[in-house]
Scaffold this active site. Structure first.
Site, short mmCIF file in Angstrom:
data_model
loop_
_atom_site.label_atom_id
_atom_site.label_comp_id
_atom_site.label_asym_id
_atom_site.label_seq_id
_atom_site.Cartn_x
_atom_site.Cartn_y
_atom_site.Cartn_z
CG ASP A 193 90.47 2.83 44.63
OD1 ASP A 193 89.94 3.02 43.66
OD2 ASP A 193 91.25 3.27 45.26
CD GLU A 228 89.99 -2.65 36.50
OE1 GLU A 228 89.10 -2.12 36.11
OE2 GLU A 228 90.79 -2.16 37.16
CB CYS A 250 74.71 2.97 44.56
SG CYS A 250 73.61 2.70 43.39
CG ASP A 260 90.44 -0.91 41.41
OD1 ASP A 260 90.46 -1.01 40.44
OD2 ASP A 260 90.67 0.11 41.99
CB CYS A 266 70.43 0.84 45.94
SG CYS A 266 72.32 0.36 46.06
CB CYS A 274 75.78 0.26 42.51
SG CYS A 274 75.39 -0.40 43.88
CB CYS A 285 71.57 -2.35 42.94
SG CYS A 285 72.09 -0.59 42.49
ZN LIG Z 1 73.39 0.43 43.82
#
Ligand SMILES: [Zn+2]
Length: 413
Positions: free
Chosen positions: A379, A283, A369, A198, A372, A350, A353
């Protein structure tokens, strides 16, 4: 496979050699401008294009005229090279036009101005110069017309010499030796891992292994401040005066210092990553659009101009594009590859999840998150997402994935 590598050294010319270098660079600039003016005139009279060959023939005539006799002082090859550079500039321009670029983006060749354009000249033929090692740290290079010039041998030259370029950077002259090197890196490929990276503004690079690489921003900002003081001072001077040129040189010396710091950083990190990873996911950032000026046009003024220009500076300061270019060719050397993925939501998703929400990212640093409760450095979380996106893409052939090396896509299918 043979690859091209450049080795750059600082020259230690005598006063006399230094003066010669300046004059030769001046001759090259003159020839470039002369060639450009001739091509423009030819075009306006609708006689078509002047070729390199016809201009090189005219150059011989030019050197015989009493008013331009002084051109003979420079070695003939460096002057011819100057015309070749012009020819290449034209070719680049037409290629860009063909590809649909217009106006400034196409970059029509421009006249070189003293004090503004780079002082440089190239010896295109390796038979023209000879490098001789004197000690572990010193060497001499024999150049036409001025003999041996000393240089600091900061590292050994590898491969076969192809050409060399002498360029002024601030008060110093440097020489870049371009060599052809046999690439045996792919033979040394060991067990290497895959990685996602990243690129950020606060943390330059964060990997999916949780490593953070930080550009020395503080150092760069200090130099930038000094640069802006010098620039303000220079605005008050008379343009093209001796004092003004001196100011411009000091400013560009600082610019080079900044780019050296940045380039050094990106070289070190890209080598480390390319050496240790066979598969690198980044990216697909449109850096040109991201760092575009926010001021817009008169009909369509931009919003948040100040904030955006600050962001632009930060993006450009990090040198994301440089990193990606270096990484691409180095992983090619080492037999690995770079893959680009769609950047959408990588910082909001996230990695545990898969839940996507803006609120997941609590602060610049912290990711938590909402679904979860998974917590991680923001980063780091993004780097993992980039990695999984690239990884998943490689297995099932995602449409949002673009390959650097087109040929390799076949092995994926
Ligand atoms: Zn999550």
């Amino acid at each position: 496979m043979k690859i091209s590598k450049t080795f750059k050294y600082r020259l230690i010319p005598s006063q006399d050699q230094d003066a010669h270098f300046s004059r030769w660079a001046g001759c090259c600039r003159f020839i470039y401008n002369w060639g450009l003016a001739a091509r423009k005139a030819e075009w306006e009279q609708k006689n078509g294009h002047l070729s390199y060959v016809s201009q090189a023939a005219q150059l011989k005539e030019l050197k015989r005229l009493p008013e331009t006799e002084w051109l003979s002082e420079a070695p003939a090859q460096v002057l011819q090279q100057s015309l070749m550079n012009l020819d290449q500039a034209y070719k680049n321009f037409f290629t860009k036009i063909k590809n649909g670029q217009v106006g400034k983006a196409a970059g029509f060749p421009r006249f070189k101005k003293k004090g503004k354009s780079v002082d440089a000249f190239r010896f295109p033929d390796p038979s023209q110069f000879q490098l001789k090692k004197v000690s572990d740290t010193k060497a001499v290079i024999k150049l036409p017309k001025i003999g041996e010039v000393k240089l600091y041998l900061s590292r050994d030259v590898e491969g076969e010499l192809r050409n060399c370029t002498v360029v002024r950077e601030g008060k110093n002259w440097f020489i870049s030796l371009n060599c052809e090197v046999e690439n045996d890196y792919s033979a040394s490929v060991q067990e290497r891992t895959e990685i996602g990276i990243d690129r950020g503004i606060v943390n330059t690079l964060v990997t999916s292994e949780g490593k953070i690489y930080q550009l020395p921003i503080g150092k760069i900002k200090t130099i930038e401040q000094r640069r802006s003081v010098l620039q303000k001072r220079n605005c008050k001077k008379i343009k093209f005066s001796k004092n003004w040129i001196k100011g411009i040189r000091s400013i560009s010396a600082l610019d080079r210092k900044i780019s050296r710091i940045r380039l050094d950083f990106h070289h070190k990190i890209s080598t480390e990553i390319a050496k240790n990873h066979s598969y690198i996911v980044l990216e697909d950032l449109n850096i040109k659009n991201m760092s575009k000026s926010a001021s817009g046009t008169i009909e369509n003024p931009g919003t948040n101009v100040n904030a955006k220009s600050g962001l632009n500076r930060s993006i450009l300061r990090q040198g994301w594009y440089t990193f990606q270019t270096l990484l691409e060719y180095k992983s090619h050397w080492y037999g690995g590859y770079v893959k680009y993925v769609d950047p959408q939501n990588t910082s909001r998703k996230c990695s545990h999840c898969g839940h996507i929400e803006k609120g997941n990212r609590l602060t610049q640093e912290k990711f938590c998150c909402k679904n979860c409760g998974f917590e991680l450095h923001a980063d780091y979380n993004a780097a993992i997402n980039i990695f999984t996106r690239g990884h998943r893409g490689s297995a099932c052939g995602d449409a949002d994935v673009s390959w650097v090396d087109e040929a390799r896509t076949t092995s994926c299918a």
